[in-house]
Write a protein that holds these residues in place. Structure first.
Motif, short mmCIF file in Angstrom:
data_model
loop_
_atom_site.label_atom_id
_atom_site.label_comp_id
_atom_site.label_asym_id
_atom_site.label_seq_id
_atom_site.Cartn_x
_atom_site.Cartn_y
_atom_site.Cartn_z
N ASN A 18 7.79 12.21 -56.57
CA ASN A 18 7.41 11.48 -57.78
C ASN A 18 7.22 12.49 -58.90
O ASN A 18 7.25 13.70 -58.68
N PHE A 19 7.03 11.99 -60.10
CA PHE A 19 6.99 12.88 -61.26
C PHE A 19 5.81 13.85 -61.20
O PHE A 19 5.93 15.02 -61.58
N GLY A 20 4.67 13.38 -60.70
CA GLY A 20 3.52 14.26 -60.60
C GLY A 20 3.78 15.42 -59.65
O GLY A 20 3.42 16.57 -59.95
N VAL A 21 4.40 15.14 -58.51
CA VAL A 21 4.72 16.20 -57.55
C VAL A 21 5.70 17.19 -58.18
O VAL A 21 5.55 18.42 -58.05
N GLN A 22 6.71 16.69 -58.87
CA GLN A 22 7.68 17.56 -59.52
C GLN A 22 7.03 18.44 -60.59
O GLN A 22 7.33 19.62 -60.71
N THR A 23 6.12 17.85 -61.34
CA THR A 23 5.44 18.60 -62.41
C THR A 23 4.60 19.73 -61.82
O THR A 23 4.67 20.87 -62.28
N ARG A 24 3.79 19.42 -60.82
CA ARG A 24 2.93 20.45 -60.24
C ARG A 24 3.75 21.55 -59.58
O ARG A 24 3.42 22.74 -59.69
N ALA A 25 4.83 21.18 -58.92
CA ALA A 25 5.69 22.19 -58.30
C ALA A 25 6.32 23.09 -59.36
O ALA A 25 6.42 24.31 -59.17
N THR A 26 6.74 22.50 -60.48
CA THR A 26 7.35 23.29 -61.54
C THR A 26 6.34 24.22 -62.19
O THR A 26 6.65 25.39 -62.47
N LEU A 27 5.14 23.73 -62.44
CA LEU A 27 4.12 24.57 -63.06
C LEU A 27 3.78 25.76 -62.18
O LEU A 27 3.58 26.88 -62.67
N ASP A 28 3.71 25.54 -60.86
CA ASP A 28 3.48 26.67 -59.95
C ASP A 28 4.67 27.62 -59.96
O ASP A 28 4.50 28.84 -59.96
N LEU A 29 5.86 27.07 -59.99
CA LEU A 29 7.07 27.89 -60.01
C LEU A 29 7.09 28.81 -61.21
O LEU A 29 7.48 29.99 -61.11
N LEU A 30 6.68 28.31 -62.36
CA LEU A 30 6.74 29.10 -63.59
C LEU A 30 5.82 30.31 -63.55
O LEU A 30 6.00 31.25 -64.34
N ARG A 31 4.86 30.33 -62.64
CA ARG A 31 3.91 31.44 -62.57
C ARG A 31 4.38 32.56 -61.64
O ARG A 31 3.74 33.61 -61.57
N PHE A 32 5.51 32.35 -60.95
CA PHE A 32 6.02 33.43 -60.11
C PHE A 32 6.44 34.62 -60.98
O PHE A 32 7.09 34.47 -62.01
N GLY A 33 6.05 35.81 -60.53
CA GLY A 33 6.40 37.01 -61.27
C GLY A 33 5.51 37.30 -62.46
O GLY A 33 5.72 38.27 -63.18
N SER A 34 4.50 36.45 -62.69
CA SER A 34 3.59 36.66 -63.82
C SER A 34 2.34 37.37 -63.36
O SER A 34 2.12 37.59 -62.16
N ALA A 35 1.48 37.69 -64.34
CA ALA A 35 0.21 38.34 -64.01
C ALA A 35 -0.78 37.36 -63.41
O ALA A 35 -1.82 37.75 -62.89
N ASP A 36 -0.46 36.07 -63.48
CA ASP A 36 -1.33 35.03 -62.96
C ASP A 36 -0.54 34.21 -61.94
O ASP A 36 -0.06 33.12 -62.25
N PRO A 37 -0.34 34.72 -60.72
CA PRO A 37 0.51 34.02 -59.74
C PRO A 37 -0.07 32.67 -59.35
O PRO A 37 -1.28 32.43 -59.48
N PRO A 38 0.78 31.76 -58.86
CA PRO A 38 0.32 30.42 -58.50
C PRO A 38 -0.66 30.44 -57.33
O PRO A 38 -0.53 31.24 -56.41
N LYS A 39 -1.63 29.53 -57.39
CA LYS A 39 -2.60 29.42 -56.31
C LYS A 39 -2.01 28.68 -55.12
O LYS A 39 -2.46 28.86 -53.99
N ARG A 40 -1.01 27.84 -55.38
CA ARG A 40 -0.37 27.09 -54.29
C ARG A 40 1.13 27.30 -54.38
O ARG A 40 1.88 26.43 -54.83
N PRO A 41 1.61 28.48 -54.00
CA PRO A 41 3.02 28.84 -54.19
C PRO A 41 3.99 28.04 -53.35
O PRO A 41 5.20 28.15 -53.52
N HIS A 42 3.48 27.24 -52.42
CA HIS A 42 4.37 26.51 -51.52
C HIS A 42 4.86 25.19 -52.10
O HIS A 42 5.69 24.52 -51.49
N ARG A 43 4.36 24.78 -53.24
CA ARG A 43 4.70 23.45 -53.75
C ARG A 43 6.20 23.31 -54.02
O ARG A 43 6.80 22.28 -53.70
#
Length: 352
Positions: free
Chosen positions: A29-54
């Motif tokens: 659903n859209f909420g799942v897609q949004t949260r997964a994308t937001l986590d994805l965008l933090r890869f390689g940043s100084a603030d890595p995702p807290k739930r990288p598996h999404r």
């Protein structure tokens, strides 16, 4: 962003059975897609995702789906640069991945992007915003505009790694099914029989109401973004959307129009340079216009309409704060109305 994605997403969510009949699934659903994308965008940043598996879970759902085609529609993916792009595609390795990018005439996008900024705590006036996005200073306005609307940079990121099809958004006045049909063609699916007229609208604000809201934001600097959205979005829907028909749109001045047309030209050139399949027409991205038809400077909104919007917002906040609109009415001037509205919102939502 601001390129028809809300409409497409509404259509994709409207009738899962109609999609399934054509062998298509709008993944999770859209909420799942949004949260997964937001986590994805933090890869390689100084603030890595807290739930990288999404994102991995979303990719696994794609692999396990029985549908012939699974779709993810999340405009934040256009923000991805470098590591997040590589991670997104690595998780989907072995699948036939196709990226669709919707693009829209920038003379229409600029006002919409300003409104998005304002509805997310922005305080720039329309004139300030137009100056900010043209200057190479990494203000919030510049950063949020260019990460979403730099079509050449987006294509550089994705076209070197996977297949990308560009879909142009038709101009105002086009039937709703034009964009929907274009999207389905680009996705390689039959057009599902969905009642597009029944889709939930994503209404925009008029110029005066948007200017009022950015003024209110100046009095709410310490509110957490999530709390702000939960409080202000209902205010916008209840008090401001209905005023739109009496308000003008923010108009581009001559310099901004020239800037927007140049963005269209750069988008056209990038699509051609990458050899991207195009669904729609480059005529939807005009590069020529009578610049003399645009005003020489940005015109401010009608002060009376701004005050009317402020009074509507005040009445909404007063009902939240006390259950009824006080009989003596709102303050008579704009500055006092903004202050009192902010005070009432702070009180009713326990922000203090």
């Amino acid at each position: 962003m601001k390129t028809g994605t809300s409409f497409v997403q509404s259509a994709l969510k409207a009738d899962p059975a109609a999609l399934a009949h054509g062998g298509v699934e709008f993944l999770e659903n859209f909420g799942v897609q949004t949260r997964a994308t937001l986590d994805l965008l933090r890869f390689g940043s100084a603030d890595p995702p807290k739930r990288p598996h999404r994102w991995s879970e979303l990719a696994r759902a794609a692999r396990e789906s029985d549908a012939e085609t699974v779709l993810v529609s999340m405009e934040f993916l256009s923000f991805a640069r470098g590591a997040p792009v590589e991670r997104a595609l690595a998780e989907l390795a072995g699948l036939d991945v196709r990226v669709l990018l919707t693009v829209r005439d920038q003379t229409r996008v600029l006002p919409a992007q300003w409104q998005t900024l304002v509805r997310n705590m922005g305080t720039d006036s329309w004139a300030e915003y137009l100056r900010a996005i043209r200057r190479k200073r990494r203000t919030r306005a510049w950063r949020t505009f260019h990460r979403a609307q730099d079509v050449p940079e987006i294509l550089d990121e994705w076209c070197t790694r996977t297949a990308v099809t560009v879909v142009t958004v038709p101009p105002p006045g086009a039937a709703p099914d034009v964009l929907w049909s274009r999207f389905c063609e680009a996705a390689g699916i039959a057009v599902p029989q969905i009642d597009l007229g029944a889709l939930r609208a994503n209404p925009s604000l008029g110029y005066a109401s948007c200017d009022y809201l950015r003024g209110l934001n100046e009095h709410l600097p310490d509110v957490a973004p999530k709390k702000y959205r939960l409080a202000v979005r209902p205010l916008v829907r209840a008090a401001l959307v209905g005023l739109r028909s009496d308000e003008q749109r923010p108009a581009l001045d001559r310099t901004a129009a020239e800037f927007a047309l140049d963005l269209n030209r750069r988008a056209r050139d990038a699509v051609a340079a990458h050899g991207c399949p195009l669904v729609g027409t480059v005529d939807d991205l005009p590069v020529d216009a009578d610049l003399g038809a645009f005003p020489g400077r940005v015109e401010a909104p009608d002060p009376a309409q701004v005050l009317r919007a402020a009074h509507a917002g005040w009445a909404y906040a007063a009902r939240l704060d006390g259950g009824a609109v006080p009989p003596d009415g709102p303050p008579t001037d704009l500055a006092a109305t903004l202050r009192d509205t902010a005070r009432r919102l702070t009180s009713s939502h326990d922000w203090a």
